[in-house]
Write a protein that holds these residues in place. Structure first.
Motif, PDB file in Angstrom:
ATOM      1  N   ASP A 118     -19.941  49.488 120.184  1.00  0.00           N
ATOM      2  CA  ASP A 118     -18.503  49.242 119.755  1.00  0.00           C
ATOM      3  C   ASP A 118     -17.707  49.793 120.676  1.00  0.00           C
ATOM      4  O   ASP A 118     -16.545  49.209 120.872  1.00  0.00           O
ATOM      5  CB  ASP A 118     -18.544  49.820 118.133  1.00  0.00           C
ATOM      6  CG  ASP A 118     -19.510  49.150 117.183  1.00  0.00           C
ATOM      7  OD1 ASP A 118     -19.725  48.275 117.572  1.00  0.00           O
ATOM      8  OD2 ASP A 118     -19.288  49.770 116.193  1.00  0.00           O
TER       9      ASP A 118
ATOM     10  N   LEU B 114      -4.622  47.992 111.568  1.00  0.00           N
ATOM     11  CA  LEU B 114      -4.963  48.475 110.443  1.00  0.00           C
ATOM     12  C   LEU B 114      -4.524  47.529 109.199  1.00  0.00           C
ATOM     13  O   LEU B 114      -5.258  46.966 108.274  1.00  0.00           O
ATOM     14  CB  LEU B 114      -4.654  49.861 110.101  1.00  0.00           C
ATOM     15  CG  LEU B 114      -4.985  50.551 108.947  1.00  0.00           C
ATOM     16  CD1 LEU B 114      -6.222  50.797 109.048  1.00  0.00           C
ATOM     17  CD2 LEU B 114      -4.233  52.007 108.641  1.00  0.00           C
TER      18      LEU B 114
ATOM     19  N   ASP C  25      -7.522  45.044 109.683  1.00  0.00           N
ATOM     20  CA  ASP C  25      -8.564  46.217 109.364  1.00  0.00           C
ATOM     21  C   ASP C  25      -9.871  46.339 110.409  1.00  0.00           C
ATOM     22  O   ASP C  25     -10.768  46.734 110.289  1.00  0.00           O
ATOM     23  CB  ASP C  25      -9.143  46.101 107.815  1.00  0.00           C
ATOM     24  CG  ASP C  25      -9.539  47.590 107.361  1.00  0.00           C
ATOM     25  OD1 ASP C  25      -8.977  48.507 107.890  1.00  0.00           O
ATOM     26  OD2 ASP C  25     -10.448  47.458 106.613  1.00  0.00           O
TER      27      ASP C  25
ATOM     28  N   TYR D  67     -10.428  52.307 116.386  1.00  0.00           N
ATOM     29  CA  TYR D  67     -11.711  52.616 116.437  1.00  0.00           C
ATOM     30  C   TYR D  67     -11.961  54.303 116.233  1.00  0.00           C
ATOM     31  O   TYR D  67     -12.480  54.953 115.574  1.00  0.00           O
ATOM     32  CB  TYR D  67     -12.681  52.303 117.588  1.00  0.00           C
ATOM     33  CG  TYR D  67     -14.024  52.508 117.648  1.00  0.00           C
ATOM     34  CD1 TYR D  67     -14.787  52.450 116.715  1.00  0.00           C
ATOM     35  CD2 TYR D  67     -14.629  52.593 118.837  1.00  0.00           C
ATOM     36  CE1 TYR D  67     -15.902  53.046 116.586  1.00  0.00           C
ATOM     37  CE2 TYR D  67     -16.015  53.019 119.180  1.00  0.00           C
ATOM     38  CZ  TYR D  67     -16.814  53.157 117.919  1.00  0.00           C
ATOM     39  OH  TYR D  67     -18.296  53.338 117.844  1.00  0.00           O
TER      40      TYR D  67
ATOM     41  N   PHE E  75      -9.508  56.178 115.021  1.00  0.00           N
ATOM     42  CA  PHE E  75      -8.950  56.522 113.800  1.00  0.00           C
ATOM     43  C   PHE E  75     -10.096  56.230 112.597  1.00  0.00           C
ATOM     44  O   PHE E  75     -10.049  57.137 111.584  1.00  0.00           O
ATOM     45  CB  PHE E  75      -7.751  55.607 113.467  1.00  0.00           C
ATOM     46  CG  PHE E  75      -7.093  55.871 111.966  1.00  0.00           C
ATOM     47  CD1 PHE E  75      -6.172  57.106 111.818  1.00  0.00           C
ATOM     48  CD2 PHE E  75      -7.330  54.977 110.907  1.00  0.00           C
ATOM     49  CE1 PHE E  75      -5.746  57.262 110.407  1.00  0.00           C
ATOM     50  CE2 PHE E  75      -6.982  55.186 109.674  1.00  0.00           C
ATOM     51  CZ  PHE E  75      -5.983  56.229 109.539  1.00  0.00           C
ATOM     52  N   ASN E  76     -10.622  55.046 112.825  1.00  0.00           N
ATOM     53  CA  ASN E  76     -11.804  54.849 111.612  1.00  0.00           C
ATOM     54  C   ASN E  76     -12.865  55.801 111.777  1.00  0.00           C
ATOM     55  O   ASN E  76     -13.371  56.257 110.588  1.00  0.00           O
ATOM     56  CB  ASN E  76     -12.031  53.306 111.906  1.00  0.00           C
ATOM     57  CG  ASN E  76     -12.580  52.798 110.773  1.00  0.00           C
ATOM     58  OD1 ASN E  76     -12.183  53.030 109.810  1.00  0.00           O
ATOM     59  ND2 ASN E  76     -13.471  51.885 110.839  1.00  0.00           N
TER      60      ASN E  76
ATOM     61  N   PHE F 294     -11.339  59.470 110.599  1.00  0.00           N
ATOM     62  CA  PHE F 294     -10.925  59.655 109.215  1.00  0.00           C
ATOM     63  C   PHE F 294     -11.285  58.586 108.196  1.00  0.00           C
ATOM     64  O   PHE F 294     -10.706  58.537 107.068  1.00  0.00           O
ATOM     65  CB  PHE F 294      -9.175  59.506 109.384  1.00  0.00           C
ATOM     66  CG  PHE F 294      -8.853  60.696 110.240  1.00  0.00           C
ATOM     67  CD1 PHE F 294      -8.907  61.963 110.256  1.00  0.00           C
ATOM     68  CD2 PHE F 294      -8.401  60.124 111.359  1.00  0.00           C
ATOM     69  CE1 PHE F 294      -8.250  62.781 110.979  1.00  0.00           C
ATOM     70  CE2 PHE F 294      -7.794  61.168 112.434  1.00  0.00           C
ATOM     71  CZ  PHE F 294      -7.921  62.485 112.079  1.00  0.00           C
ATOM     72  N   GLY F 295     -12.331  57.806 108.410  1.00  0.00           N
ATOM     73  CA  GLY F 295     -12.916  56.732 107.557  1.00  0.00           C
ATOM     74  C   GLY F 295     -13.541  57.227 106.537  1.00  0.00           C
ATOM     75  O   GLY F 295     -13.639  58.590 106.074  1.00  0.00           O
TER      76      GLY F 295
ATOM     77  N   TYR G 181     -16.983  62.525 116.756  1.00  0.00           N
ATOM     78  CA  TYR G 181     -16.995  61.382 117.495  1.00  0.00           C
ATOM     79  C   TYR G 181     -15.771  60.836 117.748  1.00  0.00           C
ATOM     80  O   TYR G 181     -15.363  60.361 118.839  1.00  0.00           O
ATOM     81  CB  TYR G 181     -17.825  60.478 116.653  1.00  0.00           C
ATOM     82  CG  TYR G 181     -18.274  59.067 117.557  1.00  0.00           C
ATOM     83  CD1 TYR G 181     -19.155  59.261 118.557  1.00  0.00           C
ATOM     84  CD2 TYR G 181     -17.605  57.860 117.289  1.00  0.00           C
ATOM     85  CE1 TYR G 181     -19.738  58.012 119.040  1.00  0.00           C
ATOM     86  CE2 TYR G 181     -17.864  56.895 117.787  1.00  0.00           C
ATOM     87  CZ  TYR G 181     -18.983  56.544 119.077  1.00  0.00           C
ATOM     88  OH  TYR G 181     -19.118  55.633 119.586  1.00  0.00           O
TER      89      TYR G 181
END
Lengths: 453, 299
Positions: B72, B240, B244, B255, B257-258, B261-262, B269
């Motif tokens: 990713d 976002l 999303d 990537y 942020f997710n 804080f996902g 990471y």
């Protein structure tokens, strides 16, 4: 001069003593256990599900009335766009929440030590002692201990109370009047389902609608995998089945391109042939209501049972039902997978633990809980409280008892590519250009690489 | 005789120190400490959740990021570069064109300039929701227009073909007004007599633009390109709200942020990704600045 300095010091000391005394008084008042003379604020956080939030607000008002001096502050954020995790993490970091809604993990969220993996999310909080063990709370006796243990259990403790459960993967709604109009019966097998859809399509009806923008086609994909994995095994075997799968993936004896997933891919592709072409742009927030208002089109909607009441409220005259997707050609395998949902947890740092426990006792009392179940459309997790019946719950009422807990994902290391967790369905036909076979091979390669196989 | 602005005596000694102490403390607490913490966290498996251990793991996050062609991470870098490149080219081109059209002080031009600049003042969330509604494949006007003209369906932001170009176009729509204003300021600084001299020498419009306007706009171009590219390299908010991160629109900022804080956060990471984003910004932003400034000097 010296006297003046001395007087000032005495004054300062007196002021400090007064301030400390005042703050101690305030602490005593705020930290009481809920007596009528105390003033306390109980902070509750819950993700935004309109019916659940409305009901929670009603419970909050009733609880405040029964506990003079207690004020409840309800924090909420939608699950979309990471708003809920962001709120939850900030509340936890600030230690400013007393009762927190959680999506429950499950036994496979705690990988064995030999994998070297650490639990993440809610499982990490539980494993690191951040939630209070509720196993011995009197109100826990109202619930089925096995499902509570599956949802929020860890090392013999139960770190939350699961108050909602839905059919998630495998979930599908259907419009009874459209099926009747074309002389079709509710399909029980995949072949019947595909034949029904072919008939509908020949009459210019687009058979299936789905919130493809938010990946709800996964409900069909994961549902078929569930049904192929569980087949006709008893619901009690679920943990054993999922654990065996996780271990098989980890050891390399199974992967995403193994026969079971190839079969699932074939079945999934047969269903996806009949999907609304532009469904990949439809968000979950509006899919159910958009489906509800189009009474002459889209006889099927792939969605979880949590949207049943929303559909009924949007289109009160719509004659619809809910069922498990017939994902295989054996009708006895096409059971519903039940997904543990909203579970209340009390953080160990909460200054109002006793009050939070009182709140949970109040919330889960059969009278209140029966209303919660009716408002949210949730399956009841209290054996003494029956699942509420509505016009759309006939299949659910008859068949939910044969359901089993939803599958869990194989263990994957942090930072593993998304593909290692299975095909990215938004990139797979009909939404993307990739074939399902290629996507499975890609996922298998990504998983193997992530584990260094 | 000059008066010292800090008074005399003892106050003269401590007021300057106190004045710089406040921003210094602010920078230490809100700038340096988080930056150092990010560097440290990038070597851990820390989830970011309270009470969970740091789990120092050395270079594990960096190894994970570079582990294969399906990563990713590499896809996010590729998307980010495409996004930044697409936005920069379109926004600079469009901003320059509009500046050339609207640079003069004529009646009504002020209104046009204000209208073009207006999207800049809307929040990203408002713009995101607005375009999500316009591009809704069931109820949005764009779908109705598309179907009427082309007779086929399009899922727009839910299409792997269209999602990234649409995000680029929406970003361009939002920020072209700013680029235009910078170019207008640059155009108004070019002396008129240079154009008059070129006209006397028989230069046509294109020749004048190529040999006078474009070279003399080099400082404005430097500012526009640098700000646009650096802004896009950190983009996550618009992505976002619009997609999303689905359908090939996951930028490195999103990537990061997710991941951090996902739903199942991994701050370790995510911190590694923040370091990668910093390195990418340093390389591309720094490279662009160096190249564009050299161009200015050469001209």
């Amino acid at each position: 001069m010296a006297r003046s300095v001395h007087r000032r010091r005495v004054l300062a000391a007196a002021t400090a003593c007064a301030a400390i005394a005042a703050s101690l008084t305030a602490c005593t008042t705020g930290g009481g256990s809920g007596g009528s003379s105390s003033s306390q604020t109980l902070t509750i956080a819950e993700w935004t599900n309109p019916t659940a939030i409305t009901f929670t607000q009603q419970v909050d008002a009733a609880f405040e009335k029964a506990h003079p001096g207690v004020t409840i502050k309800l924090e909420q954020a939608p699950t979309a766009n990471n708003a809920w995790p962001t709120l939850q993490n900030s509340l936890l970091a600030a230690k400013s929440v007393d009762l927190l809604a959680q999506f429950p993990p499950n036994p496979e969220a705690y990988p064995p030590a030999n994998t070297g993996l650490k639990p993440s999310g809610t499982a990490a909080l539980i494993a690191n002692g951040q939630f209070v063990n509720l196993a011995n709370q009197p109100f826990m006796s109202r619930f089925d201990p096995t499902s509570q243990q599956f949802a929020m259990g860890y090392n013999g403790g139960v770190y939350g109370v699961m108050v909602a459960e839905y059919v998630n993967t495998t979930g599908m709604y259907y419009k009874k009047d459209i099926l009747a109009k074309y002389g079709l019966s509710v399909p029980k097998t995949l072949t019947e389902f595909v034949e029904d859809m072919a008939t509908l399509k020949s009459h210019g009806v687009t058979p299936i609608f789905v919130a493809g923008k938010d990946g709800y086609q996964n409900i069909a994909w994961a549902g078929i995998i569930n049904q192929l994995m569980m087949q006709d095994k008893p619901a009690a075997a679920v943990d054993e089945v999922y654990k065996a799968r996780a271990e098989a993936f980890w050891s390399g004896t199974q992967n995403w391109n193994s026969p079971l997933y190839q079969q699932a891919a074939q079945n999934y592709a047969k269903i996806m042939n009949y999907i609304e072409p532009s469904a990949s742009g439809v968000p979950a927030a509006t899919a159910a209501t958009q489906w509800a208002v189009q009474s002459e089109n889209y006889p099927f909607l792939i969605d979880g049972s949590w949207d049943g009441n929303t559909i009924a409220q949007t289109a009160p005259s719509l004659n619809f039902g809910f069922m498990a997707i017939p994902g295989t050609d054996d009708a006895s395998w096409n059971r519903a997978a039940l997904a543990p949902d909203l579970s209340w947890a009390i953080p160990t740092f909460s200054k109002h633990q006793s009050l939070a426990e009182e709140y949970l006792d109040f919330f889960t009392s059969p009278a209140e809980y029966a209303q919660w179940v009716a408002a949210t459309g949730s399956l009841s997790t209290e054996p003494a409280v029956p699942t509420a019946k509505a016009g759309w719950t006939d299949w659910l009422t008859a068949n939910a008892a044969q359901g089993y807990m939803n599958q869990t994902q194989p263990w994957t290391p942090t930072g593993a590519p998304t593909a290692a967790g299975g095909p990215t369905l938004t990139a797979v036909q009909p939404f993307g250009s990739q074939s399902m076979t290629d996507a499975l091979d890609q996922s298998a390669t990504a998983y193997s690489k992530a584990l260094g196989h | 005789m000059n008066q010292c602005p800090f008074g005399t005596g003892r106050t003269r000694r401590w007021i300057p120190w106190a004045s710089i102490a406040v921003p210094t403390i602010g920078w230490l607490v809100f700038g340096l400490y988080p930056s150092l913490a990010t560097i440290y966290y990038s070597f851990t498996q820390y989830s970011g959740l309270p009470g969970t251990p740091l789990d120092f793991c050395g270079l594990c996050n960096y190894r994970n990021a570079f582990q294969g062609s399906y990563s990713d991470f590499s896809a996010a870098i590729e998307t980010t570069v495409k996004y930044a490149g697409g936005v920069a080219v379109l926004q600079i081109g469009l901003g320059l064109g509009l500046a050339l059209l609207l640079k003069n002080r004529r009646r009504g031009f002020g209104l046009y300039r204000a209208l073009i600049f207006m999207p800049q003042i809307f929040s990203v969330t408002v713009v995101g929701i607005l375009f999500s509604m316009i591009l809704d494949p069931q109820a949005g006007p764009a779908e109705k227009g598309w179907t009427a003209v082309l007779g086929s369906a399009n899922s727009f932001l839910g299409s792997s073909t269209w999602a990234l170009p649409l995000c680029i176009l929406i970003n361009v729509w939002m920020f072209t007004g700013y680029t235009m204003l910078v170019y207008i300021a640059g155009l108004r600084r070019i002396p008129q007599d240079v154009y008059e001299a070129a006209s006397l020498d028989g230069a046509g419009r294109w020749r004048t633009f190529r040999s006078i306007t474009w070279p003399l706009l080099a400082p404005a171009t430097t500012v526009n390109v640098f700000l646009t590219v650096v802004g896009c390299l950190g983009e996550y908010a618009l992505i976002l709200v619009l997609t999303d991160g689905q359908f090939g629109t996951q930028t490195i900022g999103f990537y990061m942020f997710n991941a951090a804080f996902g739903q199942n956060p991994s701050l370790g990471y995510g911190s590694m990704l923040a370091m990668a984003q910093f390195a990418l910004t340093l390389m591309l932003g720094g490279g662009l600045l160096w190249g564009l400034r050299r161009r200015e000097v050469a001209l």
